[in-house]
Structures are given as structure tokens and as C-alpha cells.
Design a protein around this motif. Structure first.
Motif, PDB file in Angstrom:
ATOM      1  N   LEU A 167       0.844  -1.193   0.000  1.00 33.93           N
ATOM      2  CA  LEU A 167       0.000   0.000   0.000  1.00 33.93           C
ATOM      3  C   LEU A 167       0.881   1.247   0.000  1.00 33.93           C
ATOM      4  CD1 LEU A 167      -2.655  -1.156   2.625  1.00 33.93           C
ATOM      5  CD2 LEU A 167      -2.841  -1.238   0.134  1.00 33.93           C
TER       6      LEU A 167
ATOM      7  N   HIS B  83     -12.378   2.012  13.425  1.00 38.62           N
ATOM      8  CA  HIS B  83     -12.435   1.014  12.357  1.00 38.62           C
ATOM      9  C   HIS B  83     -11.939  -0.350  12.824  1.00 38.62           C
ATOM     10  CE1 HIS B  83     -12.283   4.572   9.323  1.00 38.62           C
ATOM     11  NE2 HIS B  83     -13.490   4.365   9.792  1.00 38.62           N
TER      12      HIS B  83
ATOM     13  N   MET C 289      -8.778  -7.982   4.510  1.00 37.60           N
ATOM     14  CA  MET C 289      -8.531  -7.843   3.074  1.00 37.60           C
ATOM     15  C   MET C 289      -7.352  -8.715   2.639  1.00 37.60           C
ATOM     16  SD  MET C 289      -9.256  -3.827   2.273  1.00 37.60           S
ATOM     17  CE  MET C 289      -8.199  -3.150   3.549  1.00 37.60           C
ATOM     18  N   THR C 290      -6.339  -8.807   3.510  1.00 37.63           N
ATOM     19  CA  THR C 290      -5.199  -9.674   3.200  1.00 37.63           C
ATOM     20  C   THR C 290      -5.635 -11.136   3.174  1.00 37.63           C
ATOM     21  OG1 THR C 290      -3.621  -8.114   4.154  1.00 37.63           O
ATOM     22  CG2 THR C 290      -2.903 -10.406   3.958  1.00 37.63           C
TER      23      THR C 290
ATOM     24  N   GLY D  67      -1.129  -3.165   8.484  1.00 33.51           N
ATOM     25  CA  GLY D  67      -2.389  -2.672   9.025  1.00 33.51           C
ATOM     26  C   GLY D  67      -2.789  -3.337  10.320  1.00 33.51           C
TER      27      GLY D  67
ATOM     28  N   THR E   5      -8.182  -3.676  11.113  1.00 33.36           N
ATOM     29  CA  THR E   5      -9.031  -3.089  10.072  1.00 33.36           C
ATOM     30  C   THR E   5      -8.749  -3.673   8.700  1.00 33.36           C
ATOM     31  OG1 THR E   5      -8.837  -1.031  11.334  1.00 33.36           O
ATOM     32  CG2 THR E   5      -9.834  -0.900   9.142  1.00 33.36           C
ATOM     33  N   THR E   6      -7.474  -3.758   8.328  1.00 40.87           N
ATOM     34  CA  THR E   6      -7.110  -4.182   6.969  1.00 40.87           C
ATOM     35  C   THR E   6      -6.735  -5.659   6.868  1.00 40.87           C
ATOM     36  OG1 THR E   6      -4.832  -3.447   7.359  1.00 40.87           O
ATOM     37  CG2 THR E   6      -6.332  -1.872   6.311  1.00 40.87           C
ATOM     38  N   THR E   7      -6.614  -6.329   7.999  1.00 41.77           N
ATOM     39  CA  THR E   7      -6.219  -7.737   7.977  1.00 41.77           C
ATOM     40  C   THR E   7      -7.185  -8.613   7.184  1.00 41.77           C
ATOM     41  OG1 THR E   7      -5.202  -7.399  10.155  1.00 41.77           O
ATOM     42  CG2 THR E   7      -5.473  -9.670   9.412  1.00 41.77           C
TER      43      THR E   7
ATOM     44  N   ALA F 221      -5.505  -1.428  -3.421  1.00 40.62           N
ATOM     45  CA  ALA F 221      -6.227  -2.456  -2.669  1.00 40.62           C
ATOM     46  C   ALA F 221      -5.483  -3.768  -2.849  1.00 40.62           C
ATOM     47  CB  ALA F 221      -7.662  -2.585  -3.162  1.00 40.62           C
ATOM     48  N   PRO F 222      -5.519  -4.654  -1.859  1.00 40.97           N
ATOM     49  CA  PRO F 222      -4.775  -5.907  -1.967  1.00 40.97           C
ATOM     50  C   PRO F 222      -5.087  -6.724  -3.211  1.00 40.97           C
ATOM     51  CG  PRO F 222      -5.495  -5.571   0.284  1.00 40.97           C
ATOM     52  CD  PRO F 222      -6.137  -4.482  -0.532  1.00 40.97           C
TER      53      PRO F 222
ATOM     54  N   HIS G 136       0.800  -7.452   9.816  1.00 43.06           N
ATOM     55  CA  HIS G 136      -0.387  -6.956  10.504  1.00 43.06           C
ATOM     56  C   HIS G 136      -0.164  -6.948  12.021  1.00 43.06           C
ATOM     57  CE1 HIS G 136      -2.964  -6.486   7.074  1.00 43.06           C
ATOM     58  NE2 HIS G 136      -2.649  -7.694   6.638  1.00 43.06           N
TER      59      HIS G 136
ATOM     60  N   ALA H  44       2.129  -6.881   3.427  1.00 40.07           N
ATOM     61  CA  ALA H  44       0.833  -6.545   4.022  1.00 40.07           C
ATOM     62  C   ALA H  44       1.010  -5.792   5.334  1.00 40.07           C
ATOM     63  CB  ALA H  44       0.032  -7.820   4.268  1.00 40.07           C
TER      64      ALA H  44
END
Length: 280
Positions: A92, A197, A149-150, A142, A145-147, A120-121, A171, A140
């Protein structure tokens, strides 16, 4: 039923001033509050909330964001991987400028290394399919929140049997650093404003252990100034009523259990490690 404007109503100066007056009226002790998320810190600064609050309320700014806390050695890993001409390192955009020990991904890309910024992943899938002869390594990052998506990307890679996508997982979780801060013996924190978030995914339940261990109120707040001011008022009332609880101010998005499907996906593909060093 009146319509709610989720931007204007939660930034309304009259509401903010009204909450400031209530806080001034009800506070009866000094309270050091840590806002864990950098998004909250940004709102506090942007809207001058500290200047509206009585001197009894003080902020201790928390760990910040997953980019800020990324240790140099992990960025060094990504830089080392980018030196191999057979690799494409994708991450990112937030990570590009963060310095490692001697360089950054931005500087390495300027030297011609194959480093891609993804929005985006799932952009990794397109890169991998367009470069079948390369190893595409997703760096990766985050909090909770973003885990998901991974992990959703991992699942797609597995289902589509894509052989040239690899993962460098960085993460991080919110509760462990809070516990580390409190266990240090140096913390003078009376209460926490819990991140927004992160809590949408993980649920407010992740803070119960913090309350139980340290007897510190946790109020999960939205990112707008009205959210933060209301959360401070709730913290004050917990102390006045001799309560120590997890409360959800940000009820328009956060629940106690969180996003169970996202949690299941995380647990399916990832597991926490014993140690993850933070920068700072």
C-alpha cells in the motif's frame, strides 16, 4: 423521523460547544485519556478540541498508525526482497516513504527496483497474472481493520491456484500494545478512547480484558469531533458513577461482537506471533 447528516451533524459547532459545557460542568477530577488511534489524534488537533476542554482533561497520544510503528528491519526485509530481479514487491502507498535502516521503498523504486503501489490488496492478482514469470510479494500492513482484506486475498490465491503470489505479513493488533504500555509501570493513563475502524472488525469485546486488568474505562468512539467529545463525557460519567466498563459510543458502526465473518477469515489463515517489535 429526522434525517441524520453523518458529516455535518457530527461536526456541528453548537453540538461540540454544548458537549464542552457539559464536560466542564461534570468533570470533578484529573483524567488522562489515551486516544489509541491516530485518526482520533488528527480530529483532536484539527478541530482544536483540547482548547475547548477543561484543564482536568489531558490527552496522551497513543501508538498511532500501523505505518508509523513499522520497525526498520521489516522495511529492510521488503527492500532486500526488491533487490532480486525475479521479484515484484507490492504494498500500500502508505509504506513507500517510510525509512528502513538505510533506504526506503520509494528510493529503491527510483533506482529501478520493481516495487508496485497498490490501492487495494486484490490489485496483486492483476500484477501476478500480468507477470507470470515473476514472484509477486505482497507486503501486508495494518491493524485489525485491513487484515481481512489480506486474508481474502490469500483465499483467492488459494482458490485460483495462483503460484506466483507470496505474502510478507506485517499486521498488528491493538490490545497487545495497550497492555505493554500499562504493564510498563510508567503509564499514567486513566481511560482509553478505543479506535473506530479496528472495532468494526474486531468488536468492542477485545477491550474487556483491558478494563478487567487495569480498571480503566474504554469508550469506542467515532472519528468526528462530536463523537470524541461525547466519549470524553461518557468517561467522566464512568468515574463519577464508579464504573469501569467498555462502552460503544460509535454504535452506528461498531458492535460488541464485530464482523464475525472477517474474524473467521483471519483465524483461518493467520495466527498471532509471540513478538512483534514496534518502532518508537
Amino acid at each position: 423521523m429526522s434525517n441524520i447528516d453523518y458529516i455535518k451533524d457530527f461536526r456541528d459547532s453548537k453540538r461540540i460547544q454544548a458537549l464542552a459545557k457539559l464536560i466542564q460542568k461534570e468533570v470533578d477530577r484529573n483524567i488522562n485519556i489515551m486516544e489509541v488511534c491516530g485518526g482520533h489524534t488528527h480530529t483532536i488537533m484539527k478541530y482544536g478540541l483540547k482548547q475547548l476542554l477543561p484543564e482536568e482533561i489531558d490527552f496522551i497520544h497513543g501508538p498511532g498508525c500501523p505505518v508509523c510503528i513499522m520497525p526498520k528491519e521489516r522495511i529492510d526485509h521488503a527492500i532486500a526482497l526488491a533487490q532480486d530481479e525475479d521479484n515484484i514487491v507490492a504494498t500500500l502507498g502508505d509504506m513507500i516513504r517510510v525509512p528502513g535502516s538505510r533506504s526506503s521503498l520509494q528510493k529503491e523504486r527510483a533506482k529501478g527496483k520493481n516495487i508496485k503501489v497498490v490501492y487495494a490488496p486484490f490489485d496483486v492478482l492483476k500484477i501476478a497474472k500480468e507477470n507470470p514469470d515473476k514472484k509477486v510479494i505482497y507486503f501486508a500492513i495494518g491493524f485489525e481493520t485491513t487484515t481481512p482484506m489480506t486474508t481474502a486475498l490469500i483465499e483467492r490465491v488459494v482458490k485460483e491456484n495462483i503460484k506466483n503470489v507470496y505474502f510478507h505479513i506485517n499486521h498488528v493488533l491493538v490490545p497487545p500494545p495497550i497492555k505493554a504500555i500499562m504493564d510498563s509501570g510508567e503509564a499514567k493513563i486513566d481511560a482509553f478512547i478505543g479506535p473506530s475502524h479496528v472495532s468494526v472488525i474486531a468488536g468492542a469485546k477485545i477491550y474487556k480484558e483491558i478494563v478487567d486488568l487495569y480498571k480503566t474505562p474504554v469508550v469506542v468512539a467515532g472519528f468526528e469531533p462530536v463523537d470524541i467529545m461525547e466519549s470524553i463525557l461518557w468517561i467522566i460519567r464512568q468515574f463519577k458513577e464508579n464504573r469501569r466498563e467498555v462502552e460503544i459510543q460509535y454504535k452506528r458502526a461498531v458492535s460488541w461482537e464485530g464482523n464475525v465473518k472477517a474474524q473467521e477469515m483471519i483465524n483461518k489463515y493467520l495466527e498471532p506471533r509471540e513478538v512483534f517489535r514496534w518502532r518508537g
